[in-house]
Write a protein that holds these residues in place. Sequence first.
Motif, PDB file in Angstrom:
ATOM      1  N   ASP A 103      28.252  35.487   3.440  1.00 27.88           N
ATOM      2  CA  ASP A 103      27.397  34.811   2.965  1.00 27.88           C
ATOM      3  C   ASP A 103      26.283  34.704   1.111  1.00 27.88           C
ATOM      4  O   ASP A 103      26.088  36.232   0.765  1.00 27.88           O
ATOM      5  N   ALA A 104      26.702  33.711   1.106  1.00 23.53           N
ATOM      6  CA  ALA A 104      26.038  33.433  -0.372  1.00 23.53           C
ATOM      7  C   ALA A 104      24.349  34.183  -0.862  1.00 23.53           C
ATOM      8  O   ALA A 104      24.613  34.575  -1.989  1.00 23.53           O
ATOM      9  N   LEU A 105      23.582  34.053  -0.080  1.00 22.19           N
ATOM     10  CA  LEU A 105      22.261  35.006  -0.168  1.00 22.19           C
ATOM     11  C   LEU A 105      22.211  35.667  -0.144  1.00 22.19           C
ATOM     12  O   LEU A 105      21.113  36.548  -0.702  1.00 22.19           O
ATOM     13  N   THR A 106      23.013  36.717   0.930  1.00 21.49           N
ATOM     14  CA  THR A 106      23.634  38.336   0.239  1.00 21.49           C
ATOM     15  C   THR A 106      24.076  38.668  -0.582  1.00 21.49           C
ATOM     16  O   THR A 106      23.843  39.536  -1.737  1.00 21.49           O
ATOM     17  N   ALA A 107      25.328  37.716  -1.427  1.00 21.85           N
ATOM     18  CA  ALA A 107      25.896  38.021  -2.951  1.00 21.85           C
ATOM     19  C   ALA A 107      25.843  37.327  -3.355  1.00 21.85           C
ATOM     20  O   ALA A 107      26.302  38.425  -4.875  1.00 21.85           O
ATOM     21  N   LEU A 108      24.310  36.676  -3.583  1.00 26.78           N
ATOM     22  CA  LEU A 108      24.270  36.596  -5.539  1.00 26.78           C
ATOM     23  C   LEU A 108      22.649  37.378  -5.495  1.00 26.78           C
ATOM     24  O   LEU A 108      22.518  38.201  -3.827  1.00 26.78           O
ATOM     25  N   ASN A 109      22.343  38.365  -6.494  1.00 31.77           N
ATOM     26  CA  ASN A 109      21.301  39.453  -6.397  1.00 31.77           C
ATOM     27  C   ASN A 109      20.231  38.455  -6.759  1.00 31.77           C
ATOM     28  O   ASN A 109      19.513  37.178  -7.728  1.00 31.77           O
ATOM     29  N   PRO A 110      19.476  38.897  -6.229  1.00 36.40           N
ATOM     30  CA  PRO A 110      17.844  37.570  -5.657  1.00 36.40           C
ATOM     31  C   PRO A 110      16.752  38.356  -7.136  1.00 36.40           C
ATOM     32  O   PRO A 110      15.659  37.127  -6.902  1.00 36.40           O
ATOM     33  N   VAL A 111      17.143  39.261  -7.772  1.00 34.69           N
ATOM     34  CA  VAL A 111      15.945  39.224  -8.878  1.00 34.69           C
ATOM     35  C   VAL A 111      16.394  38.733 -10.155  1.00 34.69           C
ATOM     36  O   VAL A 111      15.813  38.734 -11.422  1.00 34.69           O
ATOM     37  N   TYR A 112      17.594  38.044 -10.168  1.00 31.15           N
ATOM     38  CA  TYR A 112      18.215  37.852 -11.423  1.00 31.15           C
ATOM     39  C   TYR A 112      18.452  36.496 -11.592  1.00 31.15           C
ATOM     40  O   TYR A 112      18.666  35.896 -10.242  1.00 31.15           O
ATOM     41  N   THR A 113      18.034  35.347 -12.025  1.00 28.84           N
ATOM     42  CA  THR A 113      18.740  34.444 -12.296  1.00 28.84           C
ATOM     43  C   THR A 113      20.110  34.317 -12.215  1.00 28.84           C
ATOM     44  O   THR A 113      20.765  34.665 -12.445  1.00 28.84           O
ATOM     45  N   VAL A 114      20.464  32.429 -11.686  1.00 29.59           N
ATOM     46  CA  VAL A 114      21.804  32.698 -11.586  1.00 29.59           C
ATOM     47  C   VAL A 114      22.128  32.464 -12.847  1.00 29.59           C
ATOM     48  O   VAL A 114      23.663  32.556 -12.987  1.00 29.59           O
ATOM     49  N   GLY A 115      21.556  31.719 -13.865  1.00 31.39           N
ATOM     50  CA  GLY A 115      22.039  32.172 -15.489  1.00 31.39           C
ATOM     51  C   GLY A 115      22.445  33.004 -15.412  1.00 31.39           C
ATOM     52  O   GLY A 115      23.997  33.389 -16.634  1.00 31.39           O
ATOM     53  N   THR A 116      22.174  33.961 -15.448  1.00 34.24           N
ATOM     54  CA  THR A 116      22.118  35.726 -16.150  1.00 34.24           C
ATOM     55  C   THR A 116      23.420  36.338 -15.363  1.00 34.24           C
ATOM     56  O   THR A 116      24.453  36.316 -15.938  1.00 34.24           O
ATOM     57  N   GLN A 117      23.352  36.149 -13.979  1.00 27.72           N
ATOM     58  CA  GLN A 117      24.691  36.376 -13.252  1.00 27.72           C
ATOM     59  C   GLN A 117      25.804  35.207 -13.381  1.00 27.72           C
ATOM     60  O   GLN A 117      27.111  36.011 -13.614  1.00 27.72           O
ATOM     61  N   LEU A 118      25.558  34.377 -13.610  1.00 30.07           N
ATOM     62  CA  LEU A 118      27.375  32.732 -14.701  1.00 30.07           C
ATOM     63  C   LEU A 118      27.518  34.139 -15.342  1.00 30.07           C
ATOM     64  O   LEU A 118      28.383  33.780 -15.599  1.00 30.07           O
ATOM     65  N   ALA A 119      26.478  33.951 -16.384  1.00 31.16           N
ATOM     66  CA  ALA A 119      27.445  34.548 -17.568  1.00 31.16           C
ATOM     67  C   ALA A 119      27.580  35.894 -18.033  1.00 31.16           C
ATOM     68  O   ALA A 119      27.985  36.715 -18.912  1.00 31.16           O
ATOM     69  N   GLU A 120      27.375  36.799 -17.109  1.00 34.24           N
ATOM     70  CA  GLU A 120      27.546  38.606 -16.823  1.00 34.24           C
ATOM     71  C   GLU A 120      29.198  38.517 -17.001  1.00 34.24           C
ATOM     72  O   GLU A 120      29.498  39.352 -17.584  1.00 34.24           O
ATOM     73  N   PRO A 121      30.060  37.805 -16.310  1.00 35.33           N
ATOM     74  CA  PRO A 121      31.578  37.721 -16.677  1.00 35.33           C
ATOM     75  C   PRO A 121      32.232  37.258 -17.923  1.00 35.33           C
ATOM     76  O   PRO A 121      32.862  38.859 -18.561  1.00 35.33           O
ATOM     77  N   PHE A 122      31.235  36.933 -18.792  1.00 31.90           N
ATOM     78  CA  PHE A 122      31.520  36.428 -20.154  1.00 31.90           C
ATOM     79  C   PHE A 122      31.295  37.015 -21.186  1.00 31.90           C
ATOM     80  O   PHE A 122      32.479  37.612 -22.055  1.00 31.90           O
ATOM     81  N   ARG A 123      30.357  37.533 -20.589  1.00 35.90           N
ATOM     82  CA  ARG A 123      29.993  39.005 -21.375  1.00 35.90           C
ATOM     83  C   ARG A 123      30.736  40.524 -20.945  1.00 35.90           C
ATOM     84  O   ARG A 123      30.872  40.529 -22.396  1.00 35.90           O
ATOM     85  N   ILE A 124      31.064  40.665 -20.231  1.00 35.27           N
ATOM     86  CA  ILE A 124      31.526  41.930 -19.762  1.00 35.27           C
ATOM     87  C   ILE A 124      33.442  42.077 -20.509  1.00 35.27           C
ATOM     88  O   ILE A 124      33.421  42.800 -20.715  1.00 35.27           O
ATOM     89  N   HIS A 125      33.970  40.200 -19.826  1.00 36.47           N
ATOM     90  CA  HIS A 125      34.607  40.657 -20.093  1.00 36.47           C
ATOM     91  C   HIS A 125      35.590  39.782 -21.627  1.00 36.47           C
ATOM     92  O   HIS A 125      36.999  40.274 -22.469  1.00 36.47           O
ATOM     93  N   GLN A 126      34.760  39.157 -22.130  1.00 38.39           N
ATOM     94  CA  GLN A 126      35.019  38.604 -23.580  1.00 38.39           C
ATOM     95  C   GLN A 126      33.719  38.720 -24.115  1.00 38.39           C
ATOM     96  O   GLN A 126      34.432  38.415 -25.486  1.00 38.39           O
ATOM     97  N   GLY A 127      32.928  39.776 -24.014  1.00 41.10           N
ATOM     98  CA  GLY A 127      32.572  39.912 -25.113  1.00 41.10           C
ATOM     99  C   GLY A 127      31.394  38.857 -25.605  1.00 41.10           C
ATOM    100  O   GLY A 127      31.475  38.835 -27.287  1.00 41.10           O
ATOM    101  N   MET A 128      31.442  37.879 -24.905  1.00 46.44           N
ATOM    102  CA  MET A 128      30.682  36.776 -25.554  1.00 46.44           C
ATOM    103  C   MET A 128      28.491  36.967 -25.821  1.00 46.44           C
ATOM    104  O   MET A 128      28.345  38.316 -24.924  1.00 46.44           O
TER     105      MET A 128
END
Length: 333
Positions: A103-128
């Motif tokens: 269920d993609a609609l509930t798996a994605l956070n509705p209050v953040y842009t998709v760009g913010t959510q896609l960028a999060e793994p790179f910031r957390i794991h790779q320190g970008m």
Amino acid sequence: MTVLTGAPALDVDGLSVDIRTPAGTVRAVDGVSFGARSGRTLALLGESGCGKSLTAQALVGLLEPVASVAGGAVRLGDTDLVTAGRSVRRRLAGPGLAIVFQDALTALNPVYTVGTQLAEPFRIHQGMSRKAARAEAVRLMARVGIPSPETRVDAYPHQFSGGMRQRLLIAMAVALNPAVLLADEPTTALDVTVQAQIMQLLRELRTERNMAVVLITHDLALVAEEADDVVVMYAGTVVEAGPVAEVFAHPHHPYTRGLLDSVPAGTPKGTELASIGGSPPELHKIPASCVYQDRCPLVRERCRAERPAVRSSGERRVACHFAEELGFEGAIA
């Protein structure tokens, strides 16, 4: 038959999961074992309620508070995820093991842009930096087929169609090149054309990145088309496993044969469709002996007295006292 060699990317050995209920603790997943190999797709197949999704949740550490792993090992490379601490699991979430929910609609956070959510793994794991991570998000969106990613990176999940949201979930899951990707009913609620596109995308990413993919589904046609190997589950246990082509051509468990016989392809118009009589047992009524005994056409006294041991022959495994009557020749594993 090709015999696979080398350790699987994900090795599940005797995984058991208990659920605490008002009526007592029940065993929802019981001794499940399988290996998912790099560059191949393994399908967990079975009716709703057989324990497929619960197995996936246990693998990624997302069990509900009322559920817990009661035994077994889940080895991702050299790490046993069952005994690993929270910090180790957090470090492996993304680069080691990732999941795509149904269920993609509930798996994605509705209050953040998709760009913010896609960028999060790179910031957390790779320190970008924020800018670099945003650029990676745009690149991922383009790779999974999102039109005009540069302008849509600041959009919110509800501004995308169901198929586009599923592509975004896949992008998030593969962002850090995981060794193993779990796909839990990834085409649920999508139309047939979009389903085909999503599965094609998963195939392409699996090949590009040499991932092991674990596909969780009840769709036999999807398994036949997409998977290399299949694990058939019933009442929280594995009843049959092996290469898809062999299992579907020559099923050695009555449940597997019943599933395949229930497919209406080629049935003349007006003919009664074949089906498996009865229903799967409730969790608190799963017998200690054969779990399929109440629906099995081969049932005998032995089935009601003892649980069948798993027997193996090459890459094939089956748990049935009378599998030889369906053509199986193998020894106890």
